[in-house]
Design a protein around this motif. Structure first.
Motif, PDB file in Angstrom:
ATOM      1  N   GLN B  47       0.606  -0.711  -0.724  1.00  0.00           N
ATOM      2  CA  GLN B  47       1.046   0.502  -0.018  1.00  0.00           C
ATOM      3  C   GLN B  47       2.434   0.909  -0.502  1.00  0.00           C
ATOM      4  N   ALA B  48       3.291  -0.113  -0.641  1.00  0.00           N
ATOM      5  CA  ALA B  48       4.658   0.156  -1.097  1.00  0.00           C
ATOM      6  C   ALA B  48       4.647   0.818  -2.473  1.00  0.00           C
ATOM      7  N   TYR B  49       3.835   0.284  -3.372  1.00  0.00           N
ATOM      8  CA  TYR B  49       3.792   0.824  -4.731  1.00  0.00           C
ATOM      9  C   TYR B  49       3.346   2.290  -4.721  1.00  0.00           C
ATOM     10  N   PHE B  50       2.259   2.581  -3.981  1.00  0.00           N
ATOM     11  CA  PHE B  50       1.685   3.934  -4.038  1.00  0.00           C
ATOM     12  C   PHE B  50       2.485   4.950  -3.226  1.00  0.00           C
ATOM     13  N   SER B  51       3.509   4.489  -2.460  1.00  0.00           N
ATOM     14  CA  SER B  51       4.275   5.466  -1.686  1.00  0.00           C
ATOM     15  C   SER B  51       5.727   5.574  -2.148  1.00  0.00           C
ATOM     16  N   ASP B  52       6.112   4.708  -3.097  1.00  0.00           N
ATOM     17  CA  ASP B  52       7.525   4.702  -3.499  1.00  0.00           C
ATOM     18  C   ASP B  52       7.741   5.471  -4.805  1.00  0.00           C
ATOM     19  N   LEU B  56       6.489   5.297  -8.703  1.00  0.00           N
ATOM     20  CA  LEU B  56       5.495   6.267  -9.182  1.00  0.00           C
ATOM     21  C   LEU B  56       6.018   7.109 -10.348  1.00  0.00           C
TER      22      LEU B  56
END
Lengths: 353, 263
Positions: B47-52, B56
């Motif tokens: 989640q952290a990767y896809f929202s940060d 990105l």
């Protein structure tokens, strides 16, 4: 009426002369074979006709129209290559459709025509297969269908049977002849296999060292070779060096054989060095001399059995002679025995060159 | 002996696979930094990767740079390979050598070179700069793959096509290109992967503006050992696995249709 004309073709690569003054005419519908050892210029000539090589001098004409300046794709010549050159990413039918596609024939009509052509070469229902799913003989047929489907003005076959085994090769010889006759397409066939040339051709062109050595119908080439090279290249033969002693009595003197009478010819002059050719099947082998024939003593060295016939090789003095006998007759003779070989003057053919 | 070799093989495979075995579970970890074995499991770092955006943006940069590098590389390599494989000309062997040079020179040397050279040109810290540098490095790899393919190409096929009425252009489109397609795809894939994976030169010249994913990962591991790195590694691994297994799977499915034996 000549249809294909090669006029004074020369080809050299730097110092090396690959073709030397090649002239040839072929009639429409004729099956002409280029025969010769490798490096004799037959394939080079074929590539010049196809447009992949450029002649240094000379011209190629089809139906009176010179091909000079036309790229290979503008020549409308069908070629079957030695390794067939089928497109691996296309099915058999798509391969055959390709030349039609290049001529803007619609896919549906073109594929239908391709299937008809495949049927003609005996490959009905094989259209959907890829080349790697076909045997060598089948690939060969596809290549042939592809080279013929666009009604080329000329068909070139570059040693197309080289990769096939013996039985398949004979079958394909018959097939190619049948299809060629059915379509009446003028054909040039390149081979180094003399039996292939003999069995398929209307005429054979013998190449040697970049030159045309002799052009003749197969049987004429066999029985009346004009040069020693042709006599040695086509079929088995005994070639004997001799000097003409009497052109009227038709005799020539040869080492180990003495005076030999030869068949009528207008080419002999007294004192001239010539080659006498006697085909092995025109001689007879016996234990004792046969009356009414020219006999010679031969010491048998090797017997090569082919089953239906045998080739007996031996020495008359220092001269090696080959005699072909029927398989059943070979029992009378053993290796290292002395025997008699005999012939009649008709069988002795004089070659002036 | 054979038993020993077998065990040696197993050991080697384990050694090669070990990083994967460690990285994949760490990506599902709940720990605050990279830690093995993980104390608990969850999808938090995905989640952290896809929202940060700080992750990105480098990802996008890498994708854009790798794509541009691939296109540029292929535009250079395809004509160059045809020229070098099919034609004899003066200076051919030198050209051949120059093509392969970037492969032999250490990356760090290339990186320093690009840093000062591109600095003078004013394209350091730009996408174009990174793309140009990556292209220079990808060219030899793409060239090696493609030239091997082209050397094995049977030119009779082109002659056959021409004799059947295809102009040189049509021959290229209908015969040469489709037959070389696998080689071209692999060659392009290698160029893409090389750019996507390239770290040393990127660290030197990508800067903040054109920051690539490997550079970001490198920075991150130095500063905080963020488990997002494990997430990215896992995702990349999955992607590569898909790329390797996918085509074979398709081929296997295709071959399941009844095969007719050649008679």
């Amino acid at each position: 009426m000549s249809y294909l004309d090669l006029k004074g073709i020369n080809k050299s690569y730097g110092q090396f002369v690959a073709l030397n003054d090649v002239n040839l005419s072929a009639a429409k519908g004729e099956f002409v074979t280029f025969l010769g050892p490798s490096g004799s210029g037959k394939t080079t000539t074929l590539m010049i006709i196809a447009g992949f090589e450029k002649a240094t001098t000379g011209s190629v004409e089809i139906d009176g129209r010179p091909l000079q300046g036309l790229a290979p794709h503008e020549r409308n010549i069908g070629i079957v290559f030695q390794n067939y050159g089928l497109f691996p990413h296309k099915t058999a039918a798509e391969n055959v459709y390709f030349p039609l596609q290049m001529r803007s024939v619609k896919r549906a009509a073109g594929l239908k025509r391709a299937e008809e052509m495949l049927e003609l070469v005996g490959l009905r229902d094989f259209g959907h297969r890829y080349p790697k799913e076909l045997s060598g003989g089948q690939q060969q047929r596809v290549a042939l269908a592809r080279a013929l489907v666009f009604e080329p003005s000329l068909l070139l076959l570059d040693e197309p049977l080289g990769a096939l085994d013996k039985n398949l090769r004979e079958q394909m010889q018959i097939e190619i002849k049948r299809i060629q006759r059915a379509l009446g397409v003028t054909t040039i066939f390149v081979t180094h296999d003399q039996t292939e040339a003999m069995s398929m051709s209307d005429r054979i062109v013998v190449f040697e060292g970049g030159r045309i050595n002799q052009v003749a119908a197969p049987l004429d080439l066999y029985h009346k070779p004009e040069t020693r090279f042709v006599a040695g290249f086509i079929g088995e033969s005994n070639l004997i060096e001799a000097v003409v002693t009497d052109p009227v009595a038709r005799t020539a003197s040869a080492a180990h054989l003495g005076e030999v009478e030869y068949a009528p010819t207008d080419k002999a002059k007294k004192g001239q060095g010539v080659t006498l050719m006697i085909r092995p099947e025109h001689m007879r082998l016996s234990r004792n001399p046969i009356e009414g024939r020219r006999n010679a003593q031969m010491k048998v060295e090797t017997i090569v059995n082919y089953g239906d016939n045998a080739l007996v090789i031996g020495k008359v003095g220092d001269l090696t002679m080959r005699v072909r006998v029927l398989g059943a007759d070979v029992v009378i003779i053993k290796e290292n025995q002395d025997c008699c070989i005999s012939w009649t003057p008709d069988a002795v053919y004089l070659i002036a060159k | 002996m054979t038993r020993f070799m077998k065990w040696l093989g197993v050991v080697v495979v384990i050694f090669i696979a070990a990083p994967l075995v460690i990285v994949v579970p760490m990506s599902f970890s709940t720990a605050r930094s990279l830690q093995f074995p993980p104390p608990g499991y969850g999808l938090g770092y995905y989640q952290a990767y896809f929202s940060d955006p700080s992750w990105l943006i480098p990802t996008w940069n890498s994708i854009i740079i790798a794509t541009a590098t691939t296109v540029l590389t292929m535009l250079l390599v395809v004509p160059a390979t045809f020229a070098l494989v099919r034609h004899q000309f003066r200076g051919r062997s030198i050209a051949d050598l120059m093509m392969l040079m970037p492969l032999a020179v250490p990356s760090i040397v290339m990186a320093v070179g690009y840093y000062s050279y591109f600095g003078a040109m004013g394209i350091v810290h730009t996408h174009i700069g990174v793309v140009l540098a990556h292209t220079a490095l990808a060219v030899p790899i793409a060239f090696l793959v493609l030239s091997a393919n082209l050397k094995g190409f049977d030119r009779t096929l082109e002659r056959a096509a021409m004799s059947l009425g295809a102009s040189p252009t049509k021959t290229f489109i209908h015969v040469t290109l489709p037959i070389l397609r696998p080689g071209l795809i692999i060659s392009a894939l290698f160029a893409f992967i090389h750019s996507f994976d390239e770290t040393v030169v990127s660290i030197f010249i990508s800067g903040r503006n054109a920051e690539t994913l490997p550079r970001k990962m490198f920075d991150s591991i130095r500063q905080e050992a963020d488990p997002v790195i494990a997430v990215i590694s896992t995702l990349l691994f999955a992607l590569v696995l898909l790329g390797l297994v996918g085509p074979r799977l398709v081929a296997a499915l295709r071959n399941r249709r009844p095969r007719v034996q050649a008679a």
